[in-house]
Design a protein around this motif. Structure first.
Motif, PDB file in Angstrom:
ATOM      1  N   ASN A  40      71.178 -29.263  80.189  1.00 11.73           N
ATOM      2  CA  ASN A  40      72.536 -28.713  80.237  1.00 11.73           C
ATOM      3  C   ASN A  40      72.838 -27.869  79.002  1.00 11.73           C
ATOM      4  N   ALA A  41      72.385 -28.319  77.827  1.00 12.07           N
ATOM      5  CA  ALA A  41      72.605 -27.543  76.600  1.00 12.07           C
ATOM      6  C   ALA A  41      71.872 -26.201  76.690  1.00 12.07           C
ATOM      7  N   PHE A  42      70.641 -26.227  77.194  1.00 18.93           N
ATOM      8  CA  PHE A  42      69.847 -25.005  77.365  1.00 18.93           C
ATOM      9  C   PHE A  42      70.557 -24.053  78.334  1.00 18.93           C
ATOM     10  N   ALA A  43      70.957 -24.570  79.503  1.00 19.20           N
ATOM     11  CA  ALA A  43      71.597 -23.733  80.518  1.00 19.20           C
ATOM     12  C   ALA A  43      72.896 -23.132  79.998  1.00 19.20           C
ATOM     13  N   SER A  44      73.661 -23.920  79.279  1.00 14.07           N
ATOM     14  CA  SER A  44      74.921 -23.439  78.707  1.00 14.07           C
ATOM     15  C   SER A  44      74.680 -22.288  77.739  1.00 14.07           C
ATOM     16  N   GLU A  45      73.708 -22.468  76.845  1.00 14.81           N
ATOM     17  CA  GLU A  45      73.407 -21.415  75.860  1.00 14.81           C
ATOM     18  C   GLU A  45      72.794 -20.200  76.539  1.00 14.81           C
ATOM     19  N   LEU A  46      71.981 -20.415  77.563  1.00 14.26           N
ATOM     20  CA  LEU A  46      71.346 -19.296  78.247  1.00 14.26           C
ATOM     21  C   LEU A  46      72.373 -18.438  78.973  1.00 14.26           C
ATOM     22  N   LEU A  47      73.283 -19.062  79.699  1.00 16.00           N
ATOM     23  CA  LEU A  47      74.243 -18.315  80.516  1.00 16.00           C
ATOM     24  C   LEU A  47      75.490 -17.887  79.749  1.00 16.00           C
ATOM     25  N   MET A  48      75.819 -18.629  78.698  1.00 21.65           N
ATOM     26  CA  MET A  48      76.998 -18.330  77.877  1.00 21.65           C
ATOM     27  C   MET A  48      76.568 -18.318  76.415  1.00 21.65           C
ATOM     28  N   PRO A  49      75.705 -17.375  76.052  1.00 25.85           N
ATOM     29  CA  PRO A  49      75.170 -17.357  74.687  1.00 25.85           C
ATOM     30  C   PRO A  49      76.299 -17.323  73.658  1.00 25.85           C
ATOM     31  N   GLN A  50      76.147 -18.131  72.633  1.00 29.70           N
ATOM     32  CA  GLN A  50      77.188 -18.240  71.613  1.00 29.70           C
ATOM     33  C   GLN A  50      77.578 -16.865  71.061  1.00 29.70           C
ATOM     34  N   GLU A  51      76.588 -16.034  70.793  1.00 34.65           N
ATOM     35  CA  GLU A  51      76.862 -14.707  70.229  1.00 34.65           C
ATOM     36  C   GLU A  51      77.790 -13.893  71.129  1.00 34.65           C
ATOM     37  N   PHE A  52      77.478 -13.846  72.420  1.00 31.14           N
ATOM     38  CA  PHE A  52      78.296 -13.065  73.358  1.00 31.14           C
ATOM     39  C   PHE A  52      79.634 -13.745  73.631  1.00 31.14           C
ATOM     40  N   LEU A  53      79.635 -15.063  73.625  1.00 32.46           N
ATOM     41  CA  LEU A  53      80.860 -15.809  73.859  1.00 32.46           C
ATOM     42  C   LEU A  53      81.843 -15.584  72.706  1.00 32.46           C
ATOM     43  N   MET A  54      81.340 -15.620  71.480  1.00 30.78           N
ATOM     44  CA  MET A  54      82.208 -15.388  70.312  1.00 30.78           C
ATOM     45  C   MET A  54      82.797 -13.977  70.361  1.00 30.78           C
ATOM     46  N   ASP A  55      81.973 -12.999  70.722  1.00 29.34           N
ATOM     47  CA  ASP A  55      82.465 -11.620  70.835  1.00 29.34           C
ATOM     48  C   ASP A  55      83.559 -11.522  71.893  1.00 29.34           C
ATOM     49  N   ALA A  56      83.338 -12.165  73.041  1.00 29.91           N
ATOM     50  CA  ALA A  56      84.322 -12.119  74.127  1.00 29.91           C
ATOM     51  C   ALA A  56      85.615 -12.823  73.719  1.00 29.91           C
ATOM     52  N   LEU A  57      85.489 -13.934  73.013  1.00 33.35           N
ATOM     53  CA  LEU A  57      86.681 -14.661  72.564  1.00 33.35           C
ATOM     54  C   LEU A  57      87.456 -13.838  71.538  1.00 33.35           C
ATOM     55  N   ASP A  58      86.741 -13.214  70.613  1.00 41.59           N
ATOM     56  CA  ASP A  58      87.405 -12.383  69.605  1.00 41.59           C
ATOM     57  C   ASP A  58      88.127 -11.208  70.259  1.00 41.59           C
ATOM     58  N   ALA A  59      87.496 -10.604  71.255  1.00 43.93           N
ATOM     59  CA  ALA A  59      88.076  -9.440  71.925  1.00 43.93           C
ATOM     60  C   ALA A  59      89.290  -9.812  72.776  1.00 43.93           C
ATOM     61  N   SER A  60      89.265 -11.019  73.349  1.00 43.74           N
ATOM     62  CA  SER A  60      90.331 -11.397  74.276  1.00 43.74           C
ATOM     63  C   SER A  60      91.468 -12.150  73.606  1.00 43.74           C
ATOM     64  N   GLY A  61      91.222 -12.751  72.454  1.00 43.50           N
ATOM     65  CA  GLY A  61      92.251 -13.586  71.830  1.00 43.50           C
ATOM     66  C   GLY A  61      92.631 -14.755  72.722  1.00 43.50           C
ATOM     67  N   LEU A  62      91.677 -15.270  73.468  1.00 45.01           N
ATOM     68  CA  LEU A  62      91.904 -16.310  74.473  1.00 45.01           C
ATOM     69  C   LEU A  62      92.454 -17.596  73.875  1.00 45.01           C
ATOM     70  N   ASP A  63      93.468 -18.132  74.530  1.00 44.08           N
ATOM     71  CA  ASP A  63      93.984 -19.471  74.246  1.00 44.08           C
ATOM     72  C   ASP A  63      93.262 -20.404  75.213  1.00 44.08           C
ATOM     73  N   ILE A  64      92.554 -21.408  74.706  1.00 43.41           N
ATOM     74  CA  ILE A  64      91.746 -22.253  75.589  1.00 43.41           C
ATOM     75  C   ILE A  64      92.585 -23.082  76.558  1.00 43.41           C
ATOM     76  N   GLU A  65      93.880 -23.062  76.403  1.00 40.58           N
ATOM     77  CA  GLU A  65      94.766 -23.733  77.357  1.00 40.58           C
ATOM     78  C   GLU A  65      95.186 -22.798  78.495  1.00 40.58           C
ATOM     79  N   ASP A  66      94.807 -21.547  78.408  1.00 40.70           N
ATOM     80  CA  ASP A  66      95.195 -20.535  79.395  1.00 40.70           C
ATOM     81  C   ASP A  66      94.186 -20.519  80.543  1.00 40.70           C
TER      82      ASP A  66
END
Length: 173
Positions: free
Chosen positions: A121-147
């Motif tokens: 599960n850790a491998f699949a999570s990192e493979l499909l939602m790589p931390q690097e790309f996820l951080m970029d997407a979060l920074d760009a969106s300003g996402l509230d994790i409750e949204d």
């Protein structure tokens, strides 16, 4: 055996680097096929997401064709993890139909207590939602994790389920 999720995430990052992934969604099917692993989709029992096995020296991944495409992607990545991380185990696992050796994703695996499943599960999570790309997407969106709508939009971008995205984000904080 004790689970080592960080080792699994590092292995996923190595696969991403080897394949030259530059963005999302990650092409998990092409990655699997490039690694000379046969990827098969077939209708399976509802509670069976996928299987990984080696038959006559050939790596094979089976994915439940009846599941949502996003779930199929996660299952494929999860089963790839077993090939990358657990090849000896999938060669000697339980025999089912036609003598296939398989490592099943079942009720025990979904409880998160089996070390092999934790790593997959850790491998699949990192493979499909790589931390690097996820951080970029979060920074760009300003996402509230409750949204919820923001989580769903982010999940669509990565072609994963909203629940998989929530799980991944929960591990980030």
């Amino acid at each position: 055996m004790k689970a080592n999720p960080e080792r699994a995430r590092e292995a996923a990052r190595a696969v991403l680097q080897d394949f030259g992934v530059k963005g999302v969604p990650v092409p998990v099917e092409r990655i699997i096929k490039t690694r000379n692993i046969v990827l098969q989709y077939a209708p399976l029992e509802e509670d069976l997401s996928g299987m990984a096995y080696i038959k006559d020296g050939v790596g094979i991944i089976g994915v439940n064709a009846l599941h949502h495409p996003n779930r199929q992607r996660f299952s494929a990545a999860h089963e790839l993890a077993h090939h990358v991380l657990h090849a000896p185990e999938i060669q000697k696992s339980v025999h089912i139909d036609k003598g296939f050796r398989v490592l099943l994703r079942d009720d025990v695996s979904s409880q998160g207590i089996d070390p092999l499943e934790i790593e997959a599960n850790a491998f699949a999570s990192e493979l499909l939602m790589p931390q690097e790309f996820l951080m970029d997407a979060l920074d760009a969106s300003g996402l509230d994790i409750e949204d919820d709508s923001g989580i769903e939009a982010l999940a669509r971008k990565f072609r994963v389920s909203a629940s998989a995205m929530r799980y991944r984000l929960a591990g980030r904080f």
